[in-house]
Design an enzyme around this catalytic site. Structure first.
Site, mmCIF file in Angstrom:
data_model
loop_
_atom_site.group_PDB
_atom_site.id
_atom_site.type_symbol
_atom_site.label_atom_id
_atom_site.label_comp_id
_atom_site.label_asym_id
_atom_site.label_seq_id
_atom_site.Cartn_x
_atom_site.Cartn_y
_atom_site.Cartn_z
ATOM 1 C CD GLU A 114 -3.552 -1.178 0.203
ATOM 2 O OE1 GLU A 114 -3.152 0.328 -0.580
ATOM 3 O OE2 GLU A 114 -3.488 -1.675 -0.311
ATOM 4 C CG ASP B 44 -17.852 20.517 -35.053
ATOM 5 O OD1 ASP B 44 -18.952 19.806 -36.019
ATOM 6 O OD2 ASP B 44 -18.091 20.109 -33.961
ATOM 7 C CG ASP C 59 -19.935 20.469 -29.462
ATOM 8 O OD1 ASP C 59 -19.970 19.296 -30.072
ATOM 9 O OD2 ASP C 59 -21.037 20.043 -28.796
#
EC number: 3.1.-.-
Length: 690
Positions: free
Chosen positions: A326, A481, A667
């Site tokens: 760990e 776009d 976008d």
């Protein structure tokens, strides 16, 4: 190379050798070579299983495969059985029954062409006998015998002879075994390391692994990031116990993040040694948390179990292997003492930990993904190709491809994912699945630096200043776009408008951004999108009268007809002369005013990332937006998508990029990426529509 006709003679020698009741292994008992190459001494090579052959066979994979299949069984196997729990290849159980398929006529002809070995060449014969003696000496080497016993004991351990329950190694557990085993070979048998590497390959199913790749196991440090409850500590206990009981003069260290973990491992090692081996040879010192295993006539082997809370407990010690359990949760004050063993020539540190993304302090091991050596090994149930799908679908609990599997003792379903994430968002991905991609959301591995993003946000250009405007180019680059949907939860139309410095085209200024969604799904989608573009350009031109032309690219990947319609409307309505990127029709000589996005997207992303990190991309103080401005600063809206940029590796070694998030598409980012690409590359041709 070896002639096929020699196989009969080789097989005959092997049959005789394997049938001999000898203490030597396999055909090493044969005193007569099958082949004797009598060329120049510099051109020949003495092979202990074949004879004296041309030195070019040293690089012949066919010879290696032949000796593997028809040669003696691996010497570390007590019987002629294979070791399936290691991934070893199946044994060829009856090599003496293999029949060669040579026609008698062909055999007689080949025997006339290839006479029997010339045993009169005493020098070549001496070379062969020397190679046989050297091979026998390796098999009688004390270190080799100890390593063989370790492999045999590990096979017995996994078959259930010690724990009365058979077990099979997971891939990462096998990796830990290999890193420990091969490193000990490299420090205990320096002169014959490569030879022993080769001998033990078939025990672990590594026949196809090159010697260069095997040298990875000689690394001074290795890191394993494993999900919870996957048997990390179990395999460490097994490795330590078997090393102590089979190998002499090995010092091992074990460091845990909590005292009760170190105590449990300490007790488990004692239990394994006393029940499975001679308990009289086990000495326990609870005050120093050390276990010593006595080897008759040899130096004893020891293990020390410590915790990170006593950071000086391992100082002054000498360890050949140091297991840090760990490791992500080890106290940072103890790390210098642990990392100090990197300087010891014959020491190796193996970090094993579960994954935690709660904060950077407990995720520091993931930084090693950028190490020059391949130190980091990560177990995850989601591959990089499907990472985005996992983020977007709440019901998805593992990778949809079949390259990964979920162990039978692990339960994963959509209910467990939902419940776990209610306690702590993202806990299912990191703690239970070993997913480390979310670490990039912190400051561990940013594609774009924090200081660069801060500069983009705070240092905005006053483009209304006449002196600044005089340095800007007269062209406005616009990328569209389009998305034909009114679903605000899905992708919308991204629009970006930029210009560049007149003297330095790589210096780009963002003048406008739009994220537009259709009001309704009617037949005038192209008109609505084009109107949004024209409104953006009109606003920018009003503020920046020095602009003289607009260069537009309308993406046509979604709908080519609609893209052409959008370009036509923009060309008719734009307040400035417009030129468009055109795509040539493959079936005719016609060119359409649209841009088909192909593999340029990755290059464009890399160009934008470089621009942001080098501060060559800036935003105007009056960045225009008719769709974002009402609810959000458009530059901050863009920055939120830039922060989410992450690379996704592809199978061909290249990368693709995305900025998509669960509640926000990318976008606007894609539009800016491509607008920046058009403005800086200056390689696209723009033509007018009308």
């Amino acid at each position: 190379m070896l002639y096929a006709s020699q196989r009969g003679r080789l097989t005959e020698n092997l049959r005789n050798a394997l049938q001999q009741d000898s203490t030597t292994q396999g055909c090493l008992g044969a005193e007569t070579p099958s082949i004797m190459y009598t060329g120049a001494k510099s051109d020949r090579w003495a092979h202990p299983l074949v004879g004296t052959i041309h030195a070019s066979n040293l690089y012949c994979p066919m010879l290696r495969a032949y000796c593997r299949h028809y040669g003696p069984r691996p010497v570390f196997v007590a019987s002629d059985e294979s070791l399936p729990m290691f991934g070893a290849s199946p044994a060829l159980h009856t090599p003496v029954q293999v029949q060669m398929c040579l026609l008698p006529e062909l055999r007689d002809t080949l025997q006339r062409l290839l006479p029997p070995p010339n045993l009169e060449d005493s020098e070549a014969l001496t070379e062969f006998k020397t190679s046989v003696s050297s091979a026998r000496a390796i098999l009688e080497d004390p270190n080799f015998l100890e390593m063989r016993e370790f492999v045999t004991s590990l096979a017995s351990f996994l078959s259930g002879q010690y724990k009365h329950k058979p077990a099979r190694l997971e891939a990462f557990q096998k990796q830990v075994v290999l890193h420990s085993f091969y490193f000990l070979i490299s420090i205990k048998s320096l002169e014959i390391t490569d030879t022993m590497f080769d001998i033990f390959q078939s025990a672990f199913g590594l026949e196809e692994m090159t010697l260069e790749k095997l040298h990875i196991f000689k690394q001074k440090a290795s890191v394993f990031l494993i999900p919870r409850r996957h048997g990390k500590t179990w395999i460490v206990v097994a490795i330590i116990s078997l090393i102590l009981s089979n190998l002499s003069n090995v010092q091992i260290g074990y460091v845990a993040h909590q005292k009760h973990v170190a105590s449990a491992v300490f007790t488990e090692i004692i239990d394994t040694l006393t029940k499975s081996f001679d308990s009289k040879r086990v000495e326990v010192n609870k005050e120093t948390s050390t276990i010593t295993f006595r080897h008759s006539g040899k130096i004893s082997s020891t293990v020390m179990c410590a915790t990170c809370f006593n950071k000086n407990s391992i100082r002054g010690q000498t360890f050949h292997l140091l297991f840090v359990d760990e490791a992500n949760f080890i106290k940072k004050e103890a790390l210098p003492a642990i990392l100090g063993f990197m300087l010891q020539k014959d020491a190796k540190i193996i970090f094993i930990s579960s994954v935690n993304s709660a904060d950077q302090a407990t995720s520091f091991l993931y930084k090693l993904k950028d190490a020059q050596e391949r130190l980091l090994n990560v177990v995850s149930y989601v591959c990089q190709e499907h990472r985005q799908d996992f983020d977007m679908q709440d019901s998805m609990v593992s990778c949809p491809c079949f390259r990964l599997h979920i162990p039978s003792y692990i339960t994963m379903d959509s209910n467990i994912r939902a419940t776990t994430n209610l306690f702590l968002d993202g806990a299912f991905s990191t703690e239970l699945m070993g997913d480390t991609s979310s670490l990039s959301q912190g400051s561990l591995s940013r594609t774009v630096r924090d200081d660069a993003i801060n500069q983009l946000e705070l240092c905005r250009v006053d483009t209304l200043n006449p002196r600044v405007a005089g340095r800007l180019a007269s062209s406005l680059y616009v990328y569209v776009d389009p998305a034909y949907t009114n679903n605000t939860s899905a992708s919308g139309t991204g629009i970006a408008a930029v210009t560049h410095d007149r003297a330095d085209p790589n210096r780009v200024i963002v003048l406008g951004l739009e994220h537009f969604f259709l009001k309704d799904l009617t037949g005038d989608a192209a008109l609505q999108i084009a109107t949004c573009v024209v409104a953006l350009v009109s606003s920018i031109v009003t503020l920046h009268p020095h602009l003289e032309e607009v260069k537009v690219a309308v993406e046509g990947n979604s709908s080519q007809d609609s893209a052409v319609a959008i370009a036509s409307i923009i060309g008719e309505s734009c307040p400035l002369p417009c030129a468009f990127v055109h795509t040539k029709d493959k079936t005719s000589s016609l060119q359409w005013p649209m841009y088909l996005l192909t593999n340029e997207k990755s290059k464009a992303f890399e160009r934008l990332i470089y621009a942001v990190n080098t501060a060559s991309l800036s935003a105007s103080q009056v960045t225009v937006s008719n769709t974002i401005q009402l609810s959000f600063d458009p530059v901050l809206y863009l920055i939120s998508q830039i922060r989410a940029i992450k690379p996704i590796p592809l199978r061909d070694g290249t990368y693709t990029y995305t900025g998509k998030q669960r509640n926000l598409s990318d976008d606007v980012l894609v539009a800016l990426v491509m607008a920046h690409f058009l403005a800086t590359t200056q390689k696209h041709t723009f033509k007018k529509v009308h």
